[in-house]
Enzyme design. Structure first.
Site, short mmCIF file in Angstrom:
data_model
loop_
_atom_site.label_atom_id
_atom_site.label_comp_id
_atom_site.label_asym_id
_atom_site.label_seq_id
_atom_site.Cartn_x
_atom_site.Cartn_y
_atom_site.Cartn_z
N TYR A 139 1.13 -1.16 0.40
CA TYR A 139 -0.14 -0.01 -0.14
C TYR A 139 1.16 1.51 0.11
O TYR A 139 1.83 1.20 -0.51
CB TYR A 139 -0.69 0.16 1.32
CG TYR A 139 -1.91 0.61 1.61
CD1 TYR A 139 -2.73 0.99 0.74
CD2 TYR A 139 -2.46 1.68 2.75
CE1 TYR A 139 -4.15 1.17 0.65
CE2 TYR A 139 -3.14 2.26 2.77
CZ TYR A 139 -4.08 2.32 2.10
OH TYR A 139 -5.39 3.25 1.72
N ARG A 157 -6.28 9.94 -10.69
CA ARG A 157 -5.55 10.62 -9.35
C ARG A 157 -5.51 10.04 -8.57
O ARG A 157 -5.97 9.32 -7.56
CB ARG A 157 -7.06 11.60 -8.40
CG ARG A 157 -6.45 12.58 -7.95
CD ARG A 157 -5.99 12.25 -6.62
NE ARG A 157 -7.31 12.25 -5.82
CZ ARG A 157 -6.86 10.75 -4.51
NH1 ARG A 157 -5.84 10.25 -4.38
NH2 ARG A 157 -8.04 10.90 -3.22
N LYS A 182 -5.92 -2.11 -1.80
CA LYS A 182 -6.71 -2.31 -1.43
C LYS A 182 -7.47 -3.54 -1.16
O LYS A 182 -7.49 -3.44 0.12
CB LYS A 182 -7.79 -1.07 -2.00
CG LYS A 182 -7.70 0.75 -2.72
CD LYS A 182 -7.84 1.14 -1.33
CE LYS A 182 -7.34 2.96 -1.43
NZ LYS A 182 -7.60 3.26 0.06
N GLU A 189 -12.54 5.06 -6.27
CA GLU A 189 -11.07 4.96 -5.54
C GLU A 189 -10.19 5.64 -6.42
O GLU A 189 -10.11 5.27 -7.76
CB GLU A 189 -10.32 3.53 -4.86
CG GLU A 189 -9.22 3.74 -4.09
CD GLU A 189 -9.82 4.51 -3.08
OE1 GLU A 189 -10.30 3.28 -2.61
OE2 GLU A 189 -9.35 5.19 -2.89
N ASP A 190 -9.57 7.09 -6.17
CA ASP A 190 -8.62 7.18 -7.19
C ASP A 190 -8.88 7.72 -8.42
O ASP A 190 -8.70 7.87 -9.58
CB ASP A 190 -7.25 6.93 -6.82
CG ASP A 190 -6.78 7.03 -5.82
OD1 ASP A 190 -7.77 7.71 -4.82
OD2 ASP A 190 -5.40 6.37 -5.61
N ASP A 244 -14.61 5.48 -1.56
CA ASP A 244 -13.38 5.71 -0.01
C ASP A 244 -12.67 7.42 0.07
O ASP A 244 -11.83 7.98 1.46
CB ASP A 244 -12.04 4.50 -0.19
CG ASP A 244 -11.35 4.61 0.59
OD1 ASP A 244 -12.08 4.47 1.36
OD2 ASP A 244 -9.96 4.27 -0.23
N ASP A 245 -12.11 8.45 -0.86
CA ASP A 245 -11.35 8.97 -0.77
C ASP A 245 -12.64 10.08 -0.18
O ASP A 245 -11.70 11.05 0.80
CB ASP A 245 -11.22 9.63 -2.10
CG ASP A 245 -10.13 8.80 -3.12
OD1 ASP A 245 -9.08 8.26 -1.94
OD2 ASP A 245 -10.57 8.10 -3.76
N ASN A 251 -1.17 12.01 0.55
CA ASN A 251 0.62 10.49 -0.21
C ASN A 251 0.78 10.21 -1.61
O ASN A 251 0.24 11.42 -2.34
CB ASN A 251 -1.04 9.39 -0.49
CG ASN A 251 -1.23 8.80 1.57
OD1 ASN A 251 -0.48 8.78 2.28
ND2 ASN A 251 -2.81 8.93 1.44
N1 LIG Z 1 -4.64 9.90 4.18
C1 LIG Z 1 -5.94 9.13 3.79
O1 LIG Z 1 -6.44 8.19 3.38
C2 LIG Z 1 -5.95 9.76 2.35
C3 LIG Z 1 -5.01 10.59 1.51
N2 LIG Z 1 -5.82 11.31 0.50
C4 LIG Z 1 -4.81 11.72 0.32
O2 LIG Z 1 -4.94 13.66 -0.31
C5 LIG Z 1 -4.53 14.37 -1.90
C6 LIG Z 1 -5.70 14.58 -2.12
O3 LIG Z 1 -6.41 14.02 -2.75
P1 LIG Z 1 -8.41 14.61 -2.85
O4 LIG Z 1 -9.08 15.22 -2.24
O5 LIG Z 1 -8.09 13.61 -3.08
O6 LIG Z 1 -7.71 14.88 -4.80
P2 LIG Z 1 -8.41 16.62 -5.05
O7 LIG Z 1 -8.12 16.53 -6.56
O8 LIG Z 1 -9.98 16.08 -5.36
O9 LIG Z 1 -7.61 17.78 -4.27
C7 LIG Z 1 -6.85 18.12 -4.37
C8 LIG Z 1 -6.94 19.95 -3.73
O10 LIG Z 1 -5.80 20.11 -3.81
C9 LIG Z 1 -6.37 21.84 -3.53
N3 LIG Z 1 -4.65 22.13 -4.28
C10 LIG Z 1 -4.08 22.11 -5.44
N4 LIG Z 1 -2.95 23.01 -5.89
C11 LIG Z 1 -3.10 23.17 -4.09
C12 LIG Z 1 -2.29 24.47 -3.33
N5 LIG Z 1 -0.84 24.51 -4.39
N6 LIG Z 1 -2.75 24.73 -2.36
C13 LIG Z 1 -4.10 24.48 -2.61
N7 LIG Z 1 -4.87 23.81 -2.10
C14 LIG Z 1 -4.29 22.74 -3.41
C15 LIG Z 1 -7.33 21.78 -5.04
O11 LIG Z 1 -7.88 23.05 -5.03
P3 LIG Z 1 -8.92 23.54 -6.68
O12 LIG Z 1 -9.94 22.16 -6.12
O13 LIG Z 1 -8.52 24.27 -6.72
O14 LIG Z 1 -8.43 22.17 -7.39
C16 LIG Z 1 -8.11 20.41 -4.10
O15 LIG Z 1 -8.92 21.12 -3.74
C17 LIG Z 1 -3.96 13.21 -2.42
O16 LIG Z 1 -2.78 13.42 -1.93
C18 LIG Z 1 -3.88 11.86 -1.90
O17 LIG Z 1 -3.33 11.20 -0.99
C19 LIG Z 1 -6.73 11.28 -0.43
C20 LIG Z 1 -7.71 9.94 -0.22
C21 LIG Z 1 -7.49 9.93 1.98
C1 LIG Z 2 -5.36 6.43 0.15
C2 LIG Z 2 -6.15 6.70 0.05
O1 LIG Z 2 -7.18 6.54 -0.45
C3 LIG Z 2 -5.73 8.22 -1.22
O2 LIG Z 2 -4.41 8.07 -1.44
O3 LIG Z 2 -6.11 7.96 -1.86
MG LIG Z 3 -7.94 6.57 -2.69
#
Ligand SMILES: NC(=O)C1=CN([C@@H]2O[C@H](COP(=O)(O)OP(=O)(O)OC[C@H]3O[C@@H](n4cnc5c(N)ncnc54)[C@H](OP(=O)(O)O)[C@@H]3O)[C@@H](O)[C@H]2O)C=CC1
Ligand SMILES: CC(=O)C(=O)O
Ligand SMILES: [Mg+2]
Length: 632
Positions: A163, A216, A234, A306-307, A329-330, A471
């Site tokens: 993972y 993503r 997963k 997912e993603d 999941d995200d 991540n």
């Molecule tokens: N720990 C965990 O269990 C999980 C972790 N994650 C991690 O979270 C991260 C984001 O995932 P996710 O939310 O799905 O992705 P998204 O693409 O949905 O969201 C990314 C967000 O980051 C914003 N962003 C991009 N660049 C900047 C910047 N320079 N400053 C501020 N904000 C910025 C984007 O802005 P805008 O809306 O304007 O494009 C958007 O709102 C990934 O790295 C993923 O691996 C995700 C799921 C689970």
């Molecule tokens: C952990 C997870 O689901 C992610 O980073 O997208």
């Molecule tokens: Mg994910």
């Protein structure tokens, strides 16, 4: 009780799924229509031990020979080649003779424990994480029970390989690490034939699908078909941490192309060499996919998204959540794990959740999912919704989300958190203005929590809560060491990918917890499958968060961890599943009837065992159906 309920569910699933349309044998019979009870009877009379579950028998096509003797219907060699049946050197001498594979293995018989030791020695020989990943996937291809035993016994060491973070690297290099078929690829060219592709999957009793379209992948962006590593990883955790049987899990990648030029240019790229298809063609493919899943595997086959890219993730969740057994999941799983961490942190800060001001770096799937669940939890504390929303400040790529932002970029999800404030551009400025007690990063911008920002958090708070959730590790907003060292070791820290223990200058030891949805989705899925929940509403997510937070011990908190240790994660899954199942029955959302008397026993009875079952003899190609080697 457990058995009768699960058999009922099996019947129901058969009715709803395609297999019910063809003249399949009833659920209590094997493939040739022989009732399992009869097979059991003949085992009893033959004195032969058999520990195959009914489901496993169904899967491997177990049937009785003409004289009522149970046989596996597979050759002895099949037992060595089939990862679900292979035991390697753990086949006993008797089994080797029964199966006609005597001599094909070295003479020594090993215990599974000895095999696990060998796995450890073998994997430790590799220094490169990608080579460790290739070794582990090879083990999964050879010997399923051993793989899951090895991972389950060494969760803290193996999770970073199966993972995050290594799975991210494996996806980036998927063309290099790909060895054997694992998971199903459905492409845009399969439109109109998705059901036929699904039918090519050899397992008939699939209960859980993890699907991605690769847009993503973690914080690494659009990796197209190479995203397959994520559903595979997963679902490996579904089994290792949630006890869901391997053959009931199906990883799927929907390949509609990729917009990442380096992927398209890579000679090793495994997917369609075209740019992403969007619009009605994409939507029709996804609609067809969901319908095909129900037709093949039944209405209560769980589909975990997912993603997916942001725009599709929210849209598809809204479109499908009331129609299918599905969650994202995200958005939702991440929300539950983060809120669990926040609830646990309250025991250290002596606050209510509603007393906090939370700043999010990122306003995407993860951040918005967490923010909405925080609102739900604050409402549960008696805080009015609007007040709860005011306590949440979100920063996206255009700065602070405020009403009528000149830069625009607000969608309906973000608007619900728009502050009545002048525009603010940088995260550092937002932290200055909002003076948060909690800072959560989920924007995949590595290093976004600068020492300056972390020091500010320490100035405002006795115990600043800092979550670097992005991540893989390269995208984390800060490291554990940075969080502690810039806050005089006062930070309460969690991260999406694991960080090593940290010892402060004063000698205090910190074990930062992993705020990752892997604490949630295995248990959540286990509960959903056991109770046959079709409508996965957000109350289940809050419940899962509360259940996880409850498990965190004072000892965990004393080391600065907001989550139980990783080696306990399987027990966490059972506890989460138990709450989910009980809630489903209390709210009339369970479709498996009748309600079990003992919920935990009911759940455990359905879980995968990593122990080997006793092998059954093959059908020998000679009339007396007897092995040709004398049994010692
Ligand atoms: N720990 C965990 O269990 C999980 C972790 N994650 C991690 O979270 C991260 C984001 O995932 P996710 O939310 O799905 O992705 P998204 O693409 O949905 O969201 C990314 C967000 O980051 C914003 N962003 C991009 N660049 C900047 C910047 N320079 N400053 C501020 N904000 C910025 C984007 O802005 P805008 O809306 O304007 O494009 C958007 O709102 C990934 O790295 C993923 O691996 C995700 C799921 C689970
Ligand atoms: C952990 C997870 O689901 C992610 O980073 O997208
Ligand atoms: Mg994910």
């Amino acid at each position: 009780m457990g058995n009768s309920a699960s058999v009922k569910m099996n019947d129901k699933r058969r009715w709803q799924s395609e297999s019910a349309m063809s003249p399949a044998p009833p659920a209590h019979c094997n493939k040739t229509g022989v009732p399992f009870s009869a097979v059991k009877q003949s085992q009893a009379t033959s004195g032969r031990k058999c520990t195959y579950s009914e489901m496993e028998r169904d899967r491997i096509g177990l049937w009785g020979s003409g004289d009522g003797q149970p046989t596996s219907g597979l050759s002895g060699l099949d037992h060595l080649k089939h990862p679900g049946l292979n035991k390697g050197m753990a086949f006993t001498i008797e089994e080797r003779q029964l199966l006609g594979i005597h001599g094909l293995l070295p003479p020594r018989v090993k215990t599974q424990e000895e095999q696990v030791e060998l796995c450890k020695l073998s994997i430790d020989r590799y220094e490169n994480p990608l080579n460790k990943y290739i070794y582990l996937m090879g083990l999964l291809d050879r010997n399923e029970h051993l793989f899951y035993r090895f991972v389950a016994d060494n969760v803290a060491e193996m999770m970073p390989i199966v993972y995050t973070p290594t799975v991210g690297l494996a996806c980036q290099k998927f063309g290099l690490v790909y060895r054997r078929p694992r998971g199903l690829f459905i492409t845009i060219h399969d439109k109109g034939h998705v059901y036929d592709v699904l039918k090519n999957w050899p397992e008939t009793d699939v209960r859980a699908i993890v699907v991605t379209d690769g847009e993503r992948i973690l914080g690494l962006g659009d990796l197209g078909a190479c995203g397959m590593g994520i559903p595979v990883g997963k679902l490996a955790l579904y089994t290792a941490l949630g006890g869901i049987k391997p053959h009931q899990c199906l990883p799927i990648t929907i390949d509609v192309g990729t917009n990442t030029q380096s992927m398209l240019d890579d000679p090793l790229y495994i997917g369609l060499r075209q740019r992403r298809v969007r619009g009605s063609d994409y939507d029709e493919l996804l609609d067809e996919f969901m319908r095909a899943v129900v037709r093949r595997y039944g209405q209560n086959c769980l589909v975990q998204f997912e993603d997916f890219g942001n725009a599709n993730a929210f849209r598809l969740l809204e479109k499908y959540r009331n129609k299918y057994c599905t969650f994202n999941d995200d958005i939702q799983g991440t929300a539950a794990v983060a809120v669990a961490g926040l609830l646990a942190s309250l025991r250290l800060t002596q606050k209510r959740l509603s007393d906090n001001v939370i700043v999010f770096q990122g306003a995407g799937e993860a951040a918005l999912g967490i923010a909405e669940l925080c609102v739900m939890a604050m409402k549960g504390e008696g805080t009015p919704e609007q007040e709860a929303r005011c306590r949440i400040w979100m920063v996206d790529s255009k700065g602070l989300i405020v009403k009528n932002r000149p830069e625009g970029g607000l969608n309906v999800h973000k608007e619900r958190f728009a502050q009545d404030h002048a525009p603010v551009r940088t995260l550092a400025e937002v932290v200055e203005v909002a003076r948060p007690s909690v800072l959560i990063g989920a924007a995949a911008i590595g290093g976004a929590f600068t020492p300056e920002i972390l020091r500010k958090m320490a100035n405002f708070n006795e115990k600043p809560v800092i979550f670097a959730l992005s991540n893989p590790t390269s995208k984390a907003e800060c490291t554990a060491e940075e969080a502690y060292s810039n806050t005089d070791d006062r930070a309460i820290f969690a991260s999406g990918s694991p960080f090593p223990e940290y010892r402060s200058k004063s000698g205090a030891l910190f074990r930062p917890g992993q705020g990752n949805n892997s604490y949630i989705f295995p248990g959540l899925a286990l509960g959903i499958i056991c109770a046959g929940i079709l409508d996965i509403s957000d109350d289940f997510m809050l419940l899962a968060a509360e259940a996880l937070a409850e498990i965190v011990s004072d000892d965990d908190l004393a080391y600065g961890s907001l989550y139980p240790p990783l080696h306990m994660i399987k027990d966490c899954s059972v506890k989460i599943a138990k709450k989910i199942v009980e809630h489903a029955y209390n709210t009339g959302k369970a479709s498996v009837q009748p309600q079990p008397l003992d919920t935990e026993e009911f759940i455990r009875a359905q879980m995968y065992s990593v122990e080997y079952g006793a092998a059954l003899p093959p059908a020998y190609p000679w009339p007396d159906n007897q092995p040709r080697v004398a049994i010692i």
